[in-house]
Design a protein around this motif. Structure first.
Motif, PDB file in Angstrom:
ATOM      1  N   LEU A 192      50.300  11.959  56.355  1.00 56.98           N
ATOM      2  CA  LEU A 192      50.269  12.531  54.979  1.00 56.98           C
ATOM      3  C   LEU A 192      49.064  11.848  54.118  1.00 56.98           C
ATOM      4  O   LEU A 192      48.403  12.494  53.282  1.00 56.98           O
ATOM      5  N   ALA A 193      48.749  10.764  54.506  1.00 56.90           N
ATOM      6  CA  ALA A 193      47.594  10.079  53.903  1.00 56.90           C
ATOM      7  C   ALA A 193      46.238  10.754  54.351  1.00 56.90           C
ATOM      8  O   ALA A 193      45.243  10.863  53.477  1.00 56.90           O
ATOM      9  N   MET A 194      46.148  10.909  55.541  1.00 62.94           N
ATOM     10  CA  MET A 194      44.748  11.492  56.044  1.00 62.94           C
ATOM     11  C   MET A 194      44.731  12.978  55.556  1.00 62.94           C
ATOM     12  O   MET A 194      43.560  13.250  55.393  1.00 62.94           O
ATOM     13  N   GLN A 195      46.000  13.745  55.576  1.00 62.62           N
ATOM     14  CA  GLN A 195      45.860  14.867  54.881  1.00 62.62           C
ATOM     15  C   GLN A 195      45.267  14.923  53.371  1.00 62.62           C
ATOM     16  O   GLN A 195      44.404  16.048  53.042  1.00 62.62           O
ATOM     17  N   GLN A 315      55.647   7.198  47.560  1.00 67.40           N
ATOM     18  CA  GLN A 315      56.055   7.979  46.282  1.00 67.40           C
ATOM     19  C   GLN A 315      55.347   9.150  46.070  1.00 67.40           C
ATOM     20  O   GLN A 315      55.965  10.375  45.763  1.00 67.40           O
ATOM     21  N   GLN A 316      53.927   9.016  46.126  1.00 68.62           N
ATOM     22  CA  GLN A 316      53.104  10.509  45.996  1.00 68.62           C
ATOM     23  C   GLN A 316      53.485  11.282  46.942  1.00 68.62           C
ATOM     24  O   GLN A 316      53.395  12.573  46.648  1.00 68.62           O
ATOM     25  N   LEU A 317      53.504  10.734  48.161  1.00 69.31           N
ATOM     26  CA  LEU A 317      53.154  11.909  49.219  1.00 69.31           C
ATOM     27  C   LEU A 317      54.570  12.356  50.035  1.00 69.31           C
ATOM     28  O   LEU A 317      54.528  13.160  50.540  1.00 69.31           O
ATOM     29  N   PHE A 537      68.306  16.251  55.354  1.00 72.07           N
ATOM     30  CA  PHE A 537      67.217  16.227  54.166  1.00 72.07           C
ATOM     31  C   PHE A 537      66.619  17.531  53.921  1.00 72.07           C
ATOM     32  O   PHE A 537      65.825  17.767  52.956  1.00 72.07           O
ATOM     33  N   LEU A 538      66.815  18.456  54.775  1.00 73.13           N
ATOM     34  CA  LEU A 538      66.208  19.889  54.694  1.00 73.13           C
ATOM     35  C   LEU A 538      66.902  20.574  53.495  1.00 73.13           C
ATOM     36  O   LEU A 538      66.185  21.687  52.947  1.00 73.13           O
ATOM     37  N   PHE A 539      68.033  19.986  53.104  1.00 74.24           N
ATOM     38  CA  PHE A 539      68.573  20.599  51.882  1.00 74.24           C
ATOM     39  C   PHE A 539      68.223  20.112  50.555  1.00 74.24           C
ATOM     40  O   PHE A 539      68.583  20.715  49.570  1.00 74.24           O
ATOM     41  N   MET A 540      67.228  19.181  50.579  1.00 76.34           N
ATOM     42  CA  MET A 540      66.724  18.729  49.410  1.00 76.34           C
ATOM     43  C   MET A 540      65.538  19.775  48.894  1.00 76.34           C
ATOM     44  O   MET A 540      65.059  20.363  49.603  1.00 76.34           O
ATOM     45  N   PRO A 541      65.360  19.762  47.581  1.00 73.21           N
ATOM     46  CA  PRO A 541      64.439  20.616  47.120  1.00 73.21           C
ATOM     47  C   PRO A 541      63.157  20.303  47.528  1.00 73.21           C
ATOM     48  O   PRO A 541      62.397  19.294  47.215  1.00 73.21           O
ATOM     49  N   ASN A 542      62.339  20.902  48.430  1.00 76.60           N
ATOM     50  CA  ASN A 542      61.083  20.510  48.830  1.00 76.60           C
ATOM     51  C   ASN A 542      60.263  22.174  49.256  1.00 76.60           C
ATOM     52  O   ASN A 542      60.753  23.034  49.338  1.00 76.60           O
ATOM     53  N   SER A 543      59.037  21.856  49.260  1.00 76.82           N
ATOM     54  CA  SER A 543      57.999  23.021  49.562  1.00 76.82           C
ATOM     55  C   SER A 543      58.207  23.294  51.162  1.00 76.82           C
ATOM     56  O   SER A 543      58.781  22.452  51.979  1.00 76.82           O
ATOM     57  N   ALA A 544      57.716  24.529  51.642  1.00 73.65           N
ATOM     58  CA  ALA A 544      57.953  24.619  53.078  1.00 73.65           C
ATOM     59  C   ALA A 544      57.257  23.692  53.827  1.00 73.65           C
ATOM     60  O   ALA A 544      57.967  23.141  55.185  1.00 73.65           O
ATOM     61  N   ALA A 545      55.955  23.301  53.617  1.00 72.33           N
ATOM     62  CA  ALA A 545      55.532  22.338  54.306  1.00 72.33           C
ATOM     63  C   ALA A 545      56.069  21.064  54.469  1.00 72.33           C
ATOM     64  O   ALA A 545      56.337  20.515  55.492  1.00 72.33           O
ATOM     65  N   ALA A 546      56.911  20.459  53.129  1.00 71.78           N
ATOM     66  CA  ALA A 546      57.567  19.268  53.399  1.00 71.78           C
ATOM     67  C   ALA A 546      58.909  19.593  54.220  1.00 71.78           C
ATOM     68  O   ALA A 546      59.235  18.427  54.869  1.00 71.78           O
ATOM     69  N   ARG A 547      59.301  20.720  54.328  1.00 74.99           N
ATOM     70  CA  ARG A 547      60.737  20.837  55.227  1.00 74.99           C
ATOM     71  C   ARG A 547      60.155  20.761  56.599  1.00 74.99           C
ATOM     72  O   ARG A 547      60.850  20.228  57.383  1.00 74.99           O
TER      73      ARG A 547
END
Length: 574
Positions: A192-195, A315-317, A537-547
């Protein structure tokens, strides 16, 4: 914040369950102190790796990466080189056939050296473990907003519980699981940091940015950083100091749990690979934080904002819900060091100190059952002692105990390590050299402390270490004539020690019983369960990429579990 509490609670519960699962393997002191020398290379190697890191990796060392770029990585380069060298010397350590490192002190030197080194470790190690526990509790309480004292009690009791029930087996097993979680989360953080920064070329491009170029050059100018840190002199001395921790007799305990010399080689190689990967993935994120979020981090209302650089970027990523898993990873890094220290100290007391006392008062040796019971009792007593010291550190305003520990460690830590370093490589080193080398090494060590506290003279660490090395070398040279005066019996004893150390272990004849299948099955099943729980954790509100990121993290842990279970099917039956 509730999800972080649930995540941490579930994670810590798993550690306690692992302790119970592996308790069945303990039948005597050898099982409790070194896993009966039946540990597989992958589990021992993971434990060696985890024992070498702590939460400081993601706070203090992250701060160094944030402030000065890659120079401090010389510490981890030395770790990697040391572990690579252990591919060669690790089998020697296992082939001592010792139960504890103190056994090696007795066989290489004499009983006096064994007892003195054992009692010194009994004084220093619990206070060191309590200091680690306190530092971890301060960090955790700041994030979770829980009183520090409660964190000390909770974390201390969890380490105590699984160390008491499972002994060395539980320590190694929990280290493996903690390492698996740590790697999964930190590799995701690296990605995530490199992205976020735009890839490797963009990341490297910041090294030439005028805002960072001076701080991030590999070797710093004298005076650029406090105490002339990160100069050529600092780099060389720190590299030698860190390397020393891997190539001396005192660290042989890392390999006493492994099955034989071949497994010792593989364990060292596995730990080296893990350390190499960790060196890259752990310290790129703090540098990315410097490049992208320096104003925000430096504005944090804490004493040393740079120490929060890794946590701030996380916390940011990280996807929603995974911050608790990140915190669990940081807990894992320190708890793995604490449990190893607790187990080692218990083993030395029961295997080296108490038998000598019983011998002095004409009592018979302990039976296996009584020895194992004593190991469990002493683990509880030591654990409670460590928790009590941690609580004292929490409530003392002056932290005088903490300062005393740092002073003792600074004064005698390195001098104590010098003779056991030299004894691995110099066969004709008399037992008297142990005392002479320490005595001479203590001269500059004590002088630096007195000069600093009484006269305000500041000596950078690289200058301190350099003088200690010089005085140790003088002590070594002065001690060499002692060998000519040694009795024939002592010479033969030392000769036999080195012969044994270079004689391969025949596992089938010397140990016999193997429980590889149990290790594969238990840790494979635990990994599958943990990976499955992370999928929640897939049930948490996240974007598709985060899932997708959560699925990949869980999938890597489940794949490891499946691989271990597959190996359990082809592993020979016990």
């Amino acid at each position: 914040m509730k999800i972080e509490y649930i995540t941490l609670g579930a994670y810590l519960l798993v550690l306690m369950i692992i302790g119970g699962m592996f308790s069945r393997l303990n039948r005597n002191i050898s099982d409790f102190a070194r896993g009966g020398a039946q540990g597989t290379w992958w589990m021992v190697g993971s434990s060696i790796f985890m024992a070498g890191i702590s939460a400081f990796t993601f706070t203090g060392n992250a701060s160094a990466a944030f402030s000065s770029g890659p120079t401090f990585l010389v510490i981890y380069l030395a770790n990697i080189v040391g572990l690579v060298l252990c591919i060669w010397i690790g089998p020697w350590f296992r082939q001592t056939r010792a139960t504890t490192w103190a056994d090696i002190m007795r066989e290489r030197f004499n009983v006096g050296v064994e007892q003195i080194s054992a009692y010194i470790s009994l004084i220093i190690q619990p206070v060191g473990a309590a200091t680690q526990l306190y530092a971890l509790a301060v960090f955790t309480s700041a994030i979770l907003e829980i009183p520090t004292a409660w964190v000390v009690i909770i974390l201390g009791f969890i380490v105590l519980f699984y160390s008491m029930t499972g002994g060395r087996w539980a320590v190694m097993a929990t280290d493996f699981i903690q390492g698996l979680i740590l790697f999964a989360v930190t590799v995701l953080m690296f990605y995530l940091a490199m992205q976020k920064i735009g890839g490797i070329s963009e990341f490297l491009g910041y090294f030439h940015d005028p805002r960072f170029q001076q701080d991030f050059k590999l070797i710093k100018d004298p005076g650029q950083f406090a105490d002339n840190k990160f100069t050529w002199k600092w780099v060389i001395v720190i590299f030698v100091l860190q390397l020393q921790g891997y190539i001396n007799l005192g660290t042989a305990g890392r390999f006493l749990s492994v099955k034989d010399g071949k497994h010792a080689k593989w364990a060292a190689a596995w730990a080296a690979v893990l350390m190499l990967i960790g060196t890259v993935v752990w310290f790129v994120p703090p540098m990315v934080a410097r490049f992208l979020y320096e104003p925000e981090i430096m504005a944090l209302n804490i004493k040393e904002p740079a120490t929060a650089s890794y946590a701030y970027l996380a916390q940011q990523l990280l996807p929603n819900g995974l911050m608790g898993l990140m915190l669990a990873s940081m807990l894992a890094a320190t708890m793995s060091s604490m449990d190893t220290g607790l187990n080692n100290t218990t083993g030395v007391i029961v295997n080296n100190i108490i038998p000598r006392i019983r011998q002095w008062i004409n009592l018979p040796p302990l039976s296996d059952a009584k020895g194992l019971l004593l190991c469990r009792i002493l683990t509880v007593v030591l654990g409670l002692y460590i928790i009590a010291i941690g609580l004292m550190l929490t409530y003392q305003k002056q932290l005088s105990l903490f300062d005393a520990y740092l002073m003792i460690a600074a004064v005698i830590g390195l001098p104590l390590g010098m003779p056991v370093l030299l004894a691995l490589w110099i066969k004709h080193l008399h037992w008297g050299a142990y005392y002479l080398i320490i005595a001479l090494a203590l001269i500059p060590s004590v002088y630096f402390v007195v000069a600093s506290s009484a006269y305000g003279q500041e000596w950078p660490i690289q200058d301190r270490l350099l003088w200690i090395y010089i005085f140790s070398a003088v002590g070594c040279v002065l001690s060499l004539p002692l060998w000519k005066r040694a009795k024939a019996a002592y010479r033969d004893k030392v000769k036999n020690f080195y012969v044994k150390m270079h004689t391969p272990v025949d596992f089938a004849k010397e140990i016999g019983e193997s429980n590889d299948r149990f290790q594969y099955r238990m840790l494979g099943g635990t990994s599958l369960i943990l990976g499955s729980l992370i999928l929640l954790f897939l049930f948490m509100p996240n974007s598709a990429a985060a899932r997708w990121q959560i699925a990949a993290l869980a999938g890597s842990i489940m794949a490891t579990g499946a691989l271990l279970l597959a190996f359990s099917r082809v592993s020979p039956k016990q």
